[in-house]
Every structure is written in structure tokens, then in C-alpha cells.
Design an enzyme around this catalytic site. Structure first.
Site, mmCIF file in Angstrom:
data_model
loop_
_atom_site.group_PDB
_atom_site.id
_atom_site.type_symbol
_atom_site.label_atom_id
_atom_site.label_comp_id
_atom_site.label_asym_id
_atom_site.label_seq_id
_atom_site.Cartn_x
_atom_site.Cartn_y
_atom_site.Cartn_z
ATOM 1 C CG ASN A 48 -0.237 -0.035 2.516
ATOM 2 O OD1 ASN A 48 0.479 0.916 2.850
ATOM 3 N ND2 ASN A 48 -0.384 -1.113 3.274
ATOM 4 C CG ASP B 106 2.613 -5.243 2.398
ATOM 5 O OD1 ASP B 106 3.841 -5.345 2.391
ATOM 6 O OD2 ASP B 106 2.005 -4.169 2.623
ATOM 7 C CE1 TYR C 174 -5.724 -1.807 -0.553
ATOM 8 C CE2 TYR C 174 -4.267 -1.474 -2.414
ATOM 9 C CZ TYR C 174 -4.605 -1.224 -1.094
ATOM 10 O OH TYR C 174 -3.825 -0.374 -0.333
HETATM 11 N N1 AR6 Z 1 1.912 -15.563 -1.737
HETATM 12 C C1 AR6 Z 1 1.261 -15.285 -2.886
HETATM 13 N N2 AR6 Z 1 0.047 -14.679 -2.920
HETATM 14 C C2 AR6 Z 1 -0.510 -14.363 -1.728
HETATM 15 C C3 AR6 Z 1 0.114 -14.617 -0.481
HETATM 16 C C4 AR6 Z 1 1.386 -15.251 -0.508
HETATM 17 N N3 AR6 Z 1 2.052 -15.529 0.603
HETATM 18 N N4 AR6 Z 1 -0.709 -14.168 0.511
HETATM 19 C C5 AR6 Z 1 -1.805 -13.658 -0.093
HETATM 20 N N5 AR6 Z 1 -1.702 -13.784 -1.435
HETATM 21 P P1 AR6 Z 1 -3.644 -8.928 -0.980
HETATM 22 P P2 AR6 Z 1 -4.181 -6.455 -2.522
HETATM 23 C C6 AR6 Z 1 -2.644 -13.398 -2.518
HETATM 24 O O1 AR6 Z 1 -4.837 -8.693 -0.125
HETATM 25 O O2 AR6 Z 1 -5.525 -6.937 -2.890
HETATM 26 C C7 AR6 Z 1 -2.221 -5.534 2.167
HETATM 27 O O3 AR6 Z 1 -2.658 -5.355 3.484
HETATM 28 C C8 AR6 Z 1 -4.095 -13.201 -2.144
HETATM 29 O O4 AR6 Z 1 -4.770 -14.458 -2.049
HETATM 30 O O5 AR6 Z 1 -2.389 -9.390 -0.346
HETATM 31 O O6 AR6 Z 1 -3.303 -5.849 -3.577
HETATM 32 C C9 AR6 Z 1 -1.392 -4.356 1.660
HETATM 33 O O7 AR6 Z 1 -0.642 -3.757 2.689
HETATM 34 C C10 AR6 Z 1 -4.585 -12.387 -3.338
HETATM 35 O O8 AR6 Z 1 -4.939 -13.239 -4.438
HETATM 36 O O9 AR6 Z 1 -3.246 -7.582 -1.827
HETATM 37 C C11 AR6 Z 1 -2.430 -3.435 1.126
HETATM 38 O O10 AR6 Z 1 -2.966 -2.621 2.150
HETATM 39 C C12 AR6 Z 1 -3.355 -11.561 -3.749
HETATM 40 O O11 AR6 Z 1 -2.241 -12.146 -3.041
HETATM 41 C C13 AR6 Z 1 -3.489 -4.356 0.589
HETATM 42 O O12 AR6 Z 1 -3.359 -5.566 1.316
HETATM 43 C C14 AR6 Z 1 -3.437 -10.094 -3.364
HETATM 44 O O13 AR6 Z 1 -4.092 -9.970 -2.103
HETATM 45 C C15 AR6 Z 1 -3.283 -4.668 -0.869
HETATM 46 O O14 AR6 Z 1 -4.369 -5.410 -1.351
#
Ligand code: AR6
Length: 168
Positions: free
Chosen positions: A23, A33, A125
Site C-alpha cells: 500500500n 505484504d 483491494y
Molecule cells: N503468496 C502469494 N500470494 C498471496 C500470499 C502469498 N504468501 N498471501 C496472499 N496472497 P492482498 P491487494 C494473494 O490482499 O488486494 C495488504 O494489506 C491473495 O490471495 O495481499 O493488492 C497491503 O498492505 C490475493 O490473491 O493484496 C495493502 O494494504 C493476492 O495475493 C493491501 O493488502 C493479493 O491480495 C493490498 O491489497
């Protein structure tokens, strides 16, 4: 350039650069993240803090990308990018495409030969797996990047299935 899709945790990838769905604050969060900061250790956050203090006092703008150390991860760099929050009222696809293009541009500048991407914006997101996958695959294919090994590492079955359909 080869594009592959894998199911699993991106923090286990041995690549030159791992992309983080961060973020604007660059101060960490949940989802991928949180996983990257936990696995990579405090050196990543230290560099993120330094970036906030120097170049990005107002935060990293949506659609942009910046690299730090990868700490203890089996990678040379983490490239942090900020995806757009999904909006039903406004088409933010160009910003999501920009995350992939800018991450690859930064990777190219660093001389990274291999890059692992998560599905940016497909978690908290709020993007659908379908749109997130379509924008990711189309943008990387059209990028003309010099990076030769690009992997989408997908944690969630629904998102993996969407990328599989998109890859054809
Ligand atoms: N490896 C690969 N993919 C993953 C992992 C992992 N270890 N963990 C989760 N995912 P998100 P966004 C997937 O929410 O939507 C954070 O708090 C998950 O299943 O991580 O871009 C940041 O600080 C999903 O398909 O990211 C921001 O505030 C994908 O990664 C916010 O979330 C993205 O999910 C960003 O939101």
C-alpha cells in the site's frame, strides 16, 4: 520471455525479484505484504522507511513501483507496487496495468532476469479474479520486457484458475 503460473506462497520463490502488493504507506500490511515482511525480516521495512523519508514522503503513488532489499528471502530484491482499490464507478484498469509495467521496468533497470508476481489487487483491494488475471497477463505479454522468467505465484485456487484460463 517465458511466463508461468504457479500455485503457492510467493515468499518461497527463488528469483531475482519478488513483487509485493503493498500500500502507499510502504509500512507493511496483511495478505502478501504481511507474508513478505514476515519472511524477509526487518531489513525490508528499514529500507521502506528510508524511502518514505527521502523520496516518497507522501507515500508511493498507486501504479508505481520501487525496489528494496529482499532481506532473508531467497531473492535479491523486493519490488513494492501499489495496486488500485477496485471501484464499481471508475475504471482503474490502467492503474493496475501500470503496476505490472512499472514493476518490470524497475526489474529491468536492476538487471533482474527472473521476477515473481502475486495477483496485485485481487485480495483486500477487491478486484475479481477474472479482471485481475486478464490485466496481469495482457500487460506482461505486451510489456516488451527484457526480464526472461516471469512467474505469477497464486495463493488462492480461484485466482489460480482465472490465471490458467487467461494463459489459455
Ligand atoms: N503468496 C502469494 N500470494 C498471496 C500470499 C502469498 N504468501 N498471501 C496472499 N496472497 P492482498 P491487494 C494473494 O490482499 O488486494 C495488504 O494489506 C491473495 O490471495 O495481499 O493488492 C497491503 O498492505 C490475493 O490473491 O493484496 C495493502 O494494504 C493476492 O495475493 C493491501 O493488502 C493479493 O491480495 C493490498 O491489497
Amino acid at each position: 520471455m517465458a511466463i508461468t503460473i504457479l500455485k503457492g506462497d510467493i515468499t518461497g520463490q527463488r528469483v531475482d525479484a519478488i513483487v509485493n502488493a503493498a500500500n502507499s504507506s510502504l509500512m507493511g500490511g496483511g495478505g502478501v505484504d504481511g507474508a513478505i515482511h514476515r519472511a524477509g525480516g526487518p531489513a525490508i521495512l528499514d529500507e521502506c522507511r528510508a524511502l518514505r523519508a527521502s523520496k516518497y514522503g507522501r507515500g508511493l503513488p498507486t501504479g508505481q513501483a520501487v525496489a528494496t532489499t529482499a532481506g532473508r528471502l531467497d531473492a535479491r530484491w523486493v519490488i513494492h507496487t501499489v495496486g488500485p482499490v477496485y471501484s464499481a464507478d471508475e475504471d482503474r484498469s490502467a492503474l493496475l496495468a501500470s503496476c505490472y509495467r512499472e514493476s518490470l521496468r524497475v526489474a529491468g533497470e536492476l538487471g533482474a532476469a527472473s521476477v515473481a508476481f502475486p495477483a496485485v489487487s485481487a485480495g483486500v483491494y477487491g478486484w475479481s479474479a477474472e479482471s485481475a488475471a486478464q490485466i496481469a497477463v495482457d500487460t506482461v505479454r505486451a510489456s516488451g520486457t527484457e526480464v526472461d522468467d516471469i512467474r505469477f505465484v497464486l495463493f488462492n485456487d480461484e485466482v489460480y484458475a482465472a490465471f490458467e484460463r487467461e494463459m489459455g
